[in-house]
Write a protein that holds these residues in place. Sequence first.
Motif, PDB file in Angstrom:
ATOM      1  N   ARG A  35      -8.070  13.124  -6.742  1.00  0.00           N
ATOM      2  CA  ARG A  35      -7.722  11.972  -5.907  1.00  0.00           C
ATOM      3  C   ARG A  35      -7.813  10.735  -6.792  1.00  0.00           C
ATOM      4  O   ARG A  35      -8.743  10.610  -7.583  1.00  0.00           O
TER       5      ARG A  35
ATOM      6  N   LYS B 202      -7.493   6.443  -6.425  1.00  0.00           N
ATOM      7  CA  LYS B 202      -7.201   5.150  -5.803  1.00  0.00           C
ATOM      8  C   LYS B 202      -6.803   4.241  -6.956  1.00  0.00           C
ATOM      9  O   LYS B 202      -7.546   4.072  -7.929  1.00  0.00           O
TER      10      LYS B 202
ATOM     11  N   TYR C 116      -7.808   7.761   3.971  1.00  0.00           N
ATOM     12  CA  TYR C 116      -6.520   7.143   3.629  1.00  0.00           C
ATOM     13  C   TYR C 116      -5.601   8.083   2.849  1.00  0.00           C
ATOM     14  O   TYR C 116      -4.406   7.862   2.781  1.00  0.00           O
ATOM     15  N   PHE C 117      -6.162   9.115   2.252  1.00  0.00           N
ATOM     16  CA  PHE C 117      -5.390   9.992   1.379  1.00  0.00           C
ATOM     17  C   PHE C 117      -4.583  11.001   2.183  1.00  0.00           C
ATOM     18  O   PHE C 117      -5.059  11.513   3.197  1.00  0.00           O
TER      19      PHE C 117
ATOM     20  N   TYR D 158       0.946   5.485  -0.135  1.00  0.00           N
ATOM     21  CA  TYR D 158       0.229   6.752   0.063  1.00  0.00           C
ATOM     22  C   TYR D 158       1.140   7.851  -0.478  1.00  0.00           C
ATOM     23  O   TYR D 158       2.320   7.919  -0.106  1.00  0.00           O
TER      24      TYR D 158
ATOM     25  N   TYR E 290      -3.021   5.324  -2.802  1.00  0.00           N
ATOM     26  CA  TYR E 290      -3.948   6.422  -2.538  1.00  0.00           C
ATOM     27  C   TYR E 290      -3.180   7.710  -2.800  1.00  0.00           C
ATOM     28  O   TYR E 290      -2.247   8.040  -2.066  1.00  0.00           O
TER      29      TYR E 290
ATOM     30  N   THR F 281       0.861  -1.175   0.000  1.00  0.00           N
ATOM     31  CA  THR F 281       0.000   0.000   0.000  1.00  0.00           C
ATOM     32  C   THR F 281       0.903   1.231   0.000  1.00  0.00           C
ATOM     33  O   THR F 281       1.820   1.324   0.802  1.00  0.00           O
TER      34      THR F 281
ATOM     35  N   ILE G 159     -13.416   4.963  -5.076  1.00  0.00           N
ATOM     36  CA  ILE G 159     -13.028   5.287  -3.699  1.00  0.00           C
ATOM     37  C   ILE G 159     -14.259   5.165  -2.810  1.00  0.00           C
ATOM     38  O   ILE G 159     -15.253   5.858  -3.034  1.00  0.00           O
TER      39      ILE G 159
ATOM     40  N   GLU H 211     -12.593   4.974   2.721  1.00  0.00           N
ATOM     41  CA  GLU H 211     -11.222   5.200   2.260  1.00  0.00           C
ATOM     42  C   GLU H 211     -10.850   6.669   2.141  1.00  0.00           C
ATOM     43  O   GLU H 211      -9.685   6.990   1.909  1.00  0.00           O
TER      44      GLU H 211
ATOM     45  N   ASP I 271      -2.007  -1.355  -3.919  1.00  0.00           N
ATOM     46  CA  ASP I 271      -2.942  -0.245  -3.951  1.00  0.00           C
ATOM     47  C   ASP I 271      -2.230   1.043  -3.568  1.00  0.00           C
ATOM     48  O   ASP I 271      -1.266   1.039  -2.818  1.00  0.00           O
TER      49      ASP I 271
END
Length: 171
Positions: free
Chosen positions: A131, A133, A149-150, A71, A117, A69, A142, A146, A115
């Motif tokens: 944004r 995903k 999560y950003f 970010y 973000y 994951t 999204i 979630e 994934d």
Amino acid sequence: MKKHYKLIAALLLSAFFAAGCNMGKQNSAQDFDEKQQNHAAVKTYRDGCWNVRCHSLVDWYTDRIIRITFYVSFNVDKDLTEQDMLDIMDYYEFTNNAQWDANNNYIGERKTDYDCYAVFYRGETDEELRRIKYLNGEEAEISKEEQSYFPKPNMYDSEDEIGGDDIERLP
């Protein structure tokens, strides 16, 4: 007749061996570097269209990595199309999900879930442009859960952390 079978078996074995050696060459570190250097996201980066604001990578694993994951947020300094933004997502999946053998040879993409973000901000302002995903190579919907999560607009990496980013090291 047995001589022919042995000859055919020997030829097949040598063909499989040769094919295996060539496959390893296709995924060498040199090929990885070439793919990285020629990626569309690198061109827009070099053109000064964007830079990394903040990033964090998390590997979820037990005895092997099963999920990655990522970010990330970006400062967008020049116009980027939606495709440019998706190219940036693809670049980070390509680099973050790369798998290397014990001899540091690139052996392709990990068999994991990936994934990302991402948030794109106008320059160094807090104005959010988009944004995304990005899930296993595609933009995904999204969910409401979630949204948190950003990365937030006030999140910035320190200078040392930005210097460790792959794309920052490109000539």
